[in-house]
Design an enzyme around this catalytic site. Structure first.
Site, PDB file in Angstrom:
ATOM      1  N   LEU A  15       0.841  -1.209   0.000  1.00  0.00           N
ATOM      2  CA  LEU A  15       0.000   0.000   0.000  1.00  0.00           C
ATOM      3  C   LEU A  15       0.873   1.254   0.000  1.00  0.00           C
ATOM      4  CD1 LEU A  15      -2.886  -0.810   2.523  1.00  0.00           C
ATOM      5  CD2 LEU A  15      -2.963  -0.775   0.025  1.00  0.00           C
ATOM      6  N   GLY A  18       5.954   2.707   3.223  1.00  0.00           N
ATOM      7  CA  GLY A  18       7.234   3.403   3.322  1.00  0.00           C
ATOM      8  C   GLY A  18       7.125   4.819   2.798  1.00  0.00           C
ATOM      9  N   CYS A 380      28.805   1.302 -11.078  1.00  0.00           N
ATOM     10  CA  CYS A 380      29.346   0.114 -10.418  1.00  0.00           C
ATOM     11  C   CYS A 380      29.599  -1.009 -11.431  1.00  0.00           C
ATOM     12  CB  CYS A 380      28.434  -0.309  -9.264  1.00  0.00           C
ATOM     13  SG  CYS A 380      29.346  -1.198  -7.997  1.00  0.00           S
ATOM     14  N   GLY A 382      28.200  -1.330 -14.086  1.00  0.00           N
ATOM     15  CA  GLY A 382      28.168  -0.605 -15.364  1.00  0.00           C
ATOM     16  C   GLY A 382      29.548  -0.062 -15.720  1.00  0.00           C
ATOM     17  N   HIS A 514      27.567   4.339  -5.952  1.00  0.00           N
ATOM     18  CA  HIS A 514      26.151   4.457  -6.319  1.00  0.00           C
ATOM     19  C   HIS A 514      25.631   5.874  -6.053  1.00  0.00           C
ATOM     20  CE1 HIS A 514      25.286   0.251  -7.256  1.00  0.00           C
ATOM     21  NE2 HIS A 514      26.205  -0.030  -6.345  1.00  0.00           N
ATOM     22  N   GLU A 516      23.096   7.293  -7.166  1.00  0.00           N
ATOM     23  CA  GLU A 516      21.627   7.370  -7.092  1.00  0.00           C
ATOM     24  C   GLU A 516      21.124   7.352  -5.646  1.00  0.00           C
ATOM     25  OE1 GLU A 516      23.414   4.789  -8.058  1.00  0.00           O
ATOM     26  OE2 GLU A 516      22.443   2.854  -7.667  1.00  0.00           O
TER      27      GLU A 516
HETATM   28  N1  GLN Z   1      29.113  -7.216  -8.934  1.00  0.00           N
HETATM   29  C1  GLN Z   1      30.031  -6.136  -8.787  1.00  0.00           C
HETATM   30  C2  GLN Z   1      30.868  -6.233  -7.529  1.00  0.00           C
HETATM   31  O1  GLN Z   1      30.524  -6.933  -6.611  1.00  0.00           O
HETATM   32  C3  GLN Z   1      29.310  -4.800  -8.852  1.00  0.00           C
HETATM   33  C4  GLN Z   1      28.361  -4.596  -7.726  1.00  0.00           C
HETATM   34  C5  GLN Z   1      27.398  -3.484  -7.987  1.00  0.00           C
HETATM   35  O2  GLN Z   1      27.134  -3.140  -9.132  1.00  0.00           O
HETATM   36  N2  GLN Z   1      26.846  -2.920  -6.955  1.00  0.00           N
HETATM   37  O3  GLN Z   1      31.883  -5.628  -7.437  1.00  0.00           O
END
Ligand code: GLN
Length: 542
Positions: A15, A18, A380, A382, A514, A516
């Site tokens: 729902l 959070g 990461c 990527g 990250h 984001e």
């Molecule tokens: N699998 C990769 C690692 O462990 C990247 C992890 C991720 O993208 N958060 O380093």
């Protein structure tokens, strides 16, 4: 001493408890109060770190390196308050602490029981470090009636009783479904849910009723009567066009006023919601649109990339454009030509990920972005894919790969067994436990003056959150520099490449962390703002 607001859920899951908690936090904050949000999760995993994104959605990481529930992301985005390890706990961790204490003889020979020992541990967690807050909002995961949630409900019941009067309030989120065939809203599920709650000793003070249709006055009165709640504290929470409207909608429905009355705070200052108003206006009236392809593995479960899709939306808010996301399963590119899927997008993003499946497809997406000058953002995994692509295609290193998948001839991405965090030395081995052993949480990076990232951040020192085991191999990174793929951000000890970019590409940046996780609607992250700006530029070219 903080006032406590407990948020429970009933009828069905999903729902948006959070989000509701986060928006309520933002609304109280807009009245000038100091707030913090916490989440109690009834499952037995010690933390969600080991759970598959397919099961649980995204794992949200805090500055202090905790792997937490994705609701903490909502909390941060709505309130701007950085979440910490001490803001999310699971049954698993509570039991672990109780059992550890028992093994150490900490219970002095007593029989260790759910009540009072487990509930005491929960209460201790809830109350820790809350002295200087005006409000602590505590969300209880799951729905009332779940067997595994009982110790948490019992603990908050006890707290409601133990705290001085007017210091705790219970908000219950329910569903008032619209039955098509009858053309009516039905209040019975809400009645039953509250009955369930009262059976375990909790009388809600405010009911927040999710509904697809406005709830008529009569129905509100009826709910109030059956649930022992004044009708004006039965607050409709109608479906909205954008989540950023929720704090305003709650205010208009009277949630904050009624809740403050529960605390006897009748003359609280009115909220200033102007910044939320501006965000909503931008989201509703964009000047254009860009298409971004997100090429990943967990695309069927949108919650797996919750912070990412939010951050992209924030980048759109900053540029006054709508961001349309094309979710593409990277495995497609292992069968079909990437071009047919990526020809019409204005930017390509390869997000974080784990394991072998779909990696060759991601590498195809990177190649397309690099060769066709399409803005590219690698996060990461990527970044790892971008490094592998450049090693193979630009440096001619056939068999370049990551040691996460087998034993590549050229391990351009590898396991780091040692690094520094602040003044501390951290070590890892491939045999370590899976849970909590990644490079986790906030790390500082030094950016190369004059690089694109330094310009984007407007700084040469940044702090971002990590969650990964593998790192770009420094020796290979230096070699790739000669082919135009530069390291533009390093860990302070100079051991770990944190950011790589192609200065000659319109926008090609890969980051080990990250970003984001730190983007907020009221403060979009500079990398997402810049990436979407590049996509806007690109859209003008095609
Ligand atoms: N699998 C990769 C690692 O462990 C990247 C992890 C991720 O993208 N958060 O380093």
């Amino acid at each position: 001493m903080a006032r406590l607001i407990f948020i429970t859920g009933g009828v069905v899951s999903s729902l948006g408890k959070g989000l509701a908690s986060a928006a309520l936090g933002a609304l109280l904050q807009a009245r000038g109060y100091k707030v913090r949000l916490r989440k109690l999760d009834p499952y037995l995993n010690v933390d969600p770190g080991t759970m598959s994104p397919f099961q649980h959605g995204e794992v949200y990481v805090t500055d202090d390196g905790a792997e937490t529930d994705l609701d903490l992301g909502h909390y941060e985005r709505f309130t701007g308050v950085s979440a910490a390890k001490s803001d999310n706990v699971t049954s698993g961790r509570i039991y672990q602490q109780v059992i550890d204490k028992e093994r150490k003889g900490g219970y002095l020979g007593r029989t260790v029981q759910v009540i009072p020992h487990v509930t005491d541990m929960i209460k201790e967690f809830v109350m820790a470090g809350t002295e200087d807050l005006d409000f602590l909002l505590v969300e209880i995961g799951g729905t009332v009636g779940d067997i595994e949630g009982l110790p948490f409900f019992e603990a908050i019941r006890q707290l409601g009783n133990e705290l001085p009067r007017g210091r705790a309030a219970f908000v219950h989120l329910t569903l008032v479904p619209f039955i098509e065939a009858a053309g009516e809203l039905k209040t019975k599920p809400t009645q039953h849910s509250v009955k369930e709650l009262r059976a375990i000793g909790i009388q809600p003070d405010v009911l927040l009723c999710r509904a697809s249709h406005p709830i008529p006055e009569d129905e509100r009165r009826k709910i109030g009567l059956f649930c022992n709640v004044p009708a004006e504290r039965v607050i409709p929470a109608l479906d909205l066009d954008t989540i950023y409207r929720v704090p305003m909608a709650y205010h208009e429905a009277g949630l904050d006023v009624q809740l403050l009355k529960v605390f006897g705070m009748d003359d609280a200052p009115p909220p200033d919601l102007s910044r939320w108003q501006q965000v909503v206006e931008r989201v509703k009236n964009p000047e254009g649109e860009v298409r971004i392809a997100v090429v990943g593995k967990y695309i069927q479960v949108k919650d797996s990339y919750k912070s990412l899709s939010e951050a992209l939306t924030h980048g759109g808010i900053a540029n006054n454009v709508r961001v349309h996301l094309d979710w593409i399963d990277s495995e497609i590119f292992e069968r079909d030509d990437a071009a047919s899927f990526l020809e019409n997008v204005n930017g390509i993003l390869v997000p974080g990920g784990f394991g072998e499946r779909g990696t060759e497809g991601k590498i195809q997406a990177v190649k397309f972005a690099r060769e066709r000058n399409v803005p590219f953002f690698g996060i990461c995994y990527g970044l790892h894919m971008a490094v592998i692509e450049a090693a193979r295609d630009l440096a001619g290193l056939d068999g370049a790969g990551t040691t996460e998948i087998g034993h590549p001839k050229h391990p351009v991405i590898g396991l780091m067994t040692e690094w520094t965090k602040g003044n501390e030395r951290v070590t890892r081995s491939a045999e370590d436990d899976m849970g909590g052993t990644m490079r986790l949480g906030a790390y500082t990076a030094h950016l190369t003056p004059g690089s694109r990232v330094a310009e984007v951040y407007g700084a040469t020192q940044i702090s971002e959150r990590h969650r990964h085991r593998y790192e770009v191999n420094t020796e290979y990174a230096k070699m790739l520099g000669k082919h135009g793929f530069q390291v533009s951000g390093w860990s302070p000890d100079g051991l770990l490449p944190e950011i790589m970019e192609f200065p000659d590409h319109p926008w090609f940046i890969g980051v080990q962390y990250h970003p984001e996780l730190k983007s907020r609607p009221l403060e979009p992250h500079p990398l997402f703002t810049s990436f979407i700006a590049a996509a806007v530029q690109q859209s003008r070219l095609v």
